[in-house]
Design an enzyme around this catalytic site. Structure first.
Site, mmCIF file in Angstrom:
data_model
loop_
_atom_site.group_PDB
_atom_site.id
_atom_site.type_symbol
_atom_site.label_atom_id
_atom_site.label_comp_id
_atom_site.label_asym_id
_atom_site.label_seq_id
_atom_site.Cartn_x
_atom_site.Cartn_y
_atom_site.Cartn_z
ATOM 1 N N ASP A 13 43.876 72.256 77.304
ATOM 2 C CA ASP A 13 45.199 72.648 78.121
ATOM 3 C C ASP A 13 45.227 74.083 78.161
ATOM 4 O O ASP A 13 46.225 74.612 77.937
ATOM 5 C CB ASP A 13 46.309 72.020 77.446
ATOM 6 C CG ASP A 13 46.333 70.647 77.465
ATOM 7 O OD1 ASP A 13 45.872 70.046 78.499
ATOM 8 O OD2 ASP A 13 46.687 69.833 76.521
ATOM 9 N N LYS A 16 42.087 76.089 82.255
ATOM 10 C CA LYS A 16 40.597 76.052 82.646
ATOM 11 C C LYS A 16 40.776 75.976 84.041
ATOM 12 O O LYS A 16 39.950 76.671 84.896
ATOM 13 C CB LYS A 16 39.861 75.067 81.984
ATOM 14 C CG LYS A 16 39.549 75.251 80.627
ATOM 15 C CD LYS A 16 38.597 74.255 80.276
ATOM 16 C CE LYS A 16 39.404 72.761 79.782
ATOM 17 N NZ LYS A 16 40.270 72.722 78.745
ATOM 18 N N GLY A 40 43.096 66.948 83.016
ATOM 19 C CA GLY A 40 43.719 66.831 84.351
ATOM 20 C C GLY A 40 44.334 68.259 84.327
ATOM 21 O O GLY A 40 44.874 68.937 83.657
ATOM 22 N N HIS A 41 44.466 68.547 85.773
ATOM 23 C CA HIS A 41 45.189 69.893 86.101
ATOM 24 C C HIS A 41 45.432 69.746 87.646
ATOM 25 O O HIS A 41 44.699 68.814 88.288
ATOM 26 C CB HIS A 41 44.349 71.122 86.024
ATOM 27 C CG HIS A 41 43.052 71.158 86.647
ATOM 28 N ND1 HIS A 41 41.958 70.990 85.956
ATOM 29 C CD2 HIS A 41 42.924 71.610 87.819
ATOM 30 C CE1 HIS A 41 40.842 71.075 86.690
ATOM 31 N NE2 HIS A 41 41.331 71.551 87.877
ATOM 32 N N GLN A 219 38.635 69.159 78.170
ATOM 33 C CA GLN A 219 39.449 69.248 76.501
ATOM 34 C C GLN A 219 38.954 70.653 76.084
ATOM 35 O O GLN A 219 38.824 71.632 76.606
ATOM 36 C CB GLN A 219 39.027 68.088 75.809
ATOM 37 C CG GLN A 219 39.805 67.127 76.303
ATOM 38 C CD GLN A 219 38.613 66.034 77.312
ATOM 39 O OE1 GLN A 219 37.592 66.079 77.137
ATOM 40 N NE2 GLN A 219 39.415 65.561 78.288
HETATM 41 P P1 IMP Z 1 41.388 60.781 74.004
HETATM 42 O O1 IMP Z 1 40.372 61.841 74.616
HETATM 43 O O2 IMP Z 1 42.218 60.160 75.126
HETATM 44 O O3 IMP Z 1 40.931 59.721 73.344
HETATM 45 O O4 IMP Z 1 42.337 61.313 72.950
HETATM 46 C C1 IMP Z 1 42.074 62.176 71.870
HETATM 47 C C2 IMP Z 1 42.624 63.335 71.647
HETATM 48 O O5 IMP Z 1 42.252 64.266 72.505
HETATM 49 C C3 IMP Z 1 44.336 63.161 71.398
HETATM 50 O O6 IMP Z 1 44.825 64.289 70.752
HETATM 51 C C4 IMP Z 1 44.584 63.876 73.080
HETATM 52 O O7 IMP Z 1 45.865 64.432 73.236
HETATM 53 C C5 IMP Z 1 43.597 64.735 73.407
HETATM 54 N N1 IMP Z 1 43.078 65.166 74.606
HETATM 55 C C6 IMP Z 1 42.489 64.380 75.377
HETATM 56 N N2 IMP Z 1 42.259 64.953 76.533
HETATM 57 C C7 IMP Z 1 42.919 66.055 76.625
HETATM 58 C C8 IMP Z 1 43.186 67.136 77.536
HETATM 59 O O8 IMP Z 1 42.477 67.210 78.635
HETATM 60 N N3 IMP Z 1 44.050 68.099 76.997
HETATM 61 C C9 IMP Z 1 44.467 68.131 75.560
HETATM 62 N N4 IMP Z 1 44.376 67.048 74.808
HETATM 63 C C10 IMP Z 1 43.552 66.123 75.307
#
Ligand code: IMP
Length: 415
Positions: A13, A16, A40-41, A219
């Site tokens: 977040d 990007k 996502g954005h 991420q």
């Molecule tokens: P997962 O990727 O859904 O398995 O989540 C694992 C961790 O990554 C969690 O803490 C989510 O909140 C974080 N996370 C996954 N995708 C994003 C993103 O696009 N932005 C911020 N945090 C993310």
């Protein structure tokens, strides 16, 4: 020609989206290398809002080719829904035939396991990311190319579901019948097979033709499976090296690496976050920065800039430059803190240790400023903001190439 790369430096977040959107106009191809629709954005173009989770931002540049690489985990359902926002994607979107699929049971496993973890939940986005990557590594995954033969794929999925039935029963997950599964896979096949490609060959060809390619990470570095705050991480290699495995480019094919970082820090989900502020400062950053997840809507945890984590991330990624996002969110603070070390058992360290949970941040305080919002030239920034930025360069040992002073594409200082 070598490919440039942009990567998140914190816990995701970082903004990007704005930078890729800005840069995408100058590239012939934008390629994603990891993650899935957990990212996502939203991008607004001519008053129309587009929500992008899997499709690279280059889709808004009519001349750019967009690639979803083999390292991405693709939910066919999510991708098809996202594709519906655009009229004609044929010839502009290519999806790796070897990318693994997230099927509905992966999502159900993700959510059921999070429930079981209780207080120790990772705080995943619940999109099935972890289970899909786990099965890929366990050599029990399903690749998009298999959609070319739905009958064979349905048989293989049924076999997998039967072999793992005890797990599904224990997690109270209802499984689809063969008919339901075949119908769903047929829909996926019809919609996606025309877009499948050997994307490694495509990327190599584009490079050989001297086309400009932008590699897009999702991420952030502190969520990297190997180098992040494990186990509170996502299940992929979010760092620049992930582009090598996730797209088939070799390390020598990567040119300029830009790290995207906010002027402060945020994190969604659980896990260590040394500079998190539970009080007024955190609340103020959340409000001013609209810090709520784009994918899940969750409020983000907020705190001051962590220069120790940023220096670590910059080295891991080989950043040539940093883009500092959301500088304007710090407008109006009387003083601004930056974490310059961690105190562990009475000793101050300047690196990221294995256990980031029990460190106490050591802060350096900077003078605040009135307003940077909308400023487009470095010289026009308040002196205190210029000093803050120069200090970040020194502390992170990385030069700053861009500064964003509002969500508007044009409110960007390029150095
Ligand atoms: P997962 O990727 O859904 O398995 O989540 C694992 C961790 O990554 C969690 O803490 C989510 O909140 C974080 N996370 C996954 N995708 C994003 C993103 O696009 N932005 C911020 N945090 C993310």
């Amino acid at each position: 020609m070598k490919a440039d790369l942009i990567v998140g430096i914190q816990w995701g977040d970082e903004g990007k989206g704005k930078i890729v959107d800005l840069l995408a106009q100058k590239y012939d191809c934008v390629a994603r290398y990891q993650g899935g629709h957990n990212a996502g954005h939203t991008i607004v173009v001519d008053d129309k809002t587009y929500a992008l989770h899997l499709i690279p931002s280059g889709i808004l540049n009519p001349k750019a080719i967009n690639i979803i690489g083999n390292g991405v985990v693709v939910s066919p359902e999510a991708l098809i829904k996202e594709m519906k926002q655009f009229d004609n994607l044929f010839g502009r979107l290519f999806v790796s035939e070897s990318a693994h699929m997230i099927l509905s049971f992966h999502t159900l496993i993700d959510q059921a396991k999070e429930k079981l973890r209780g207080e120790k939940a990772i705080g995943t986005t619940g999109r099935g990311i972890g289970p899909a990557y786990s099965e890929k590594i366990a050599r029990a995954g399903f690749r998009l190319g298999e959609l070319r033969d739905v009958e064979a794929l349905a048989n293989r999925v049924m076999e997998y579901l039967e072999q793992n039935s005890a797990i599904f029963q224990a997690l109270d997950i209802k499984l689809p019948s063969k008919e339901e599964l075949s119908a769903e896979l047929t829909t996926f096949s019809e919609a996606l097979v025309p877009f499948l490609a050997n994307t490694t060959q495509m990327v190599w060809k584009l490079m050989d033709e001297d086309k400009k390619i932008l590699l897009e990470g999702a991420q952030g570095t502190m969520l990297d499976i190997d180098h992040g705050t494990y186990p509170y991480v996502t299940s992929s290699s979010t760092i620049s090296a992930g582009a090598c495995t996730g797209l088939g480019v070799n390390p020598k094919d990567i040119g300029k690496v830009t790290g995207i970082v906010k002027a402060y820090c945020t994190r969604v989900g659980n896990g260590p976050f040394p500079t998190e502020d539970h009080g007024e400062i955190g609340g103020r950053l959340r409000k001013a920065g609209h810090e709520f997840g784009t994918t899940t809507g969750r409020p983000r945890r907020c705190g001051w800039f962590d220069a120790v984590a940023c220096r670590y991330a910059s080295r891991l990624n080989g950043c040539d430059e940093l883009s500092i996002m959301k500088l304007d969110v710090l407008d109006g603070f009387e003083t601004i803190d930056v974490c310059v070390g961690y105190e562990v058992n009475g000793e101050v360290i300047d690196y990221v240790p294995l256990d980031l949970e029990n460190v106490k941040p050591v802060y350096k305080t900077f003078k605040g400023w009135d307003k940077t919002k909308g400023v487009r030239r470095f010289e026009d920034l308040p002196v205190a903001a210029q000093e803050y930025l120069r200090a970040l360069e020194e502390l992170t040992q990385t030069k700053i190439g861009m500064i964003s002073t509002s969500p508007d594409r044009n409110d960007t200082i390029i150095l």
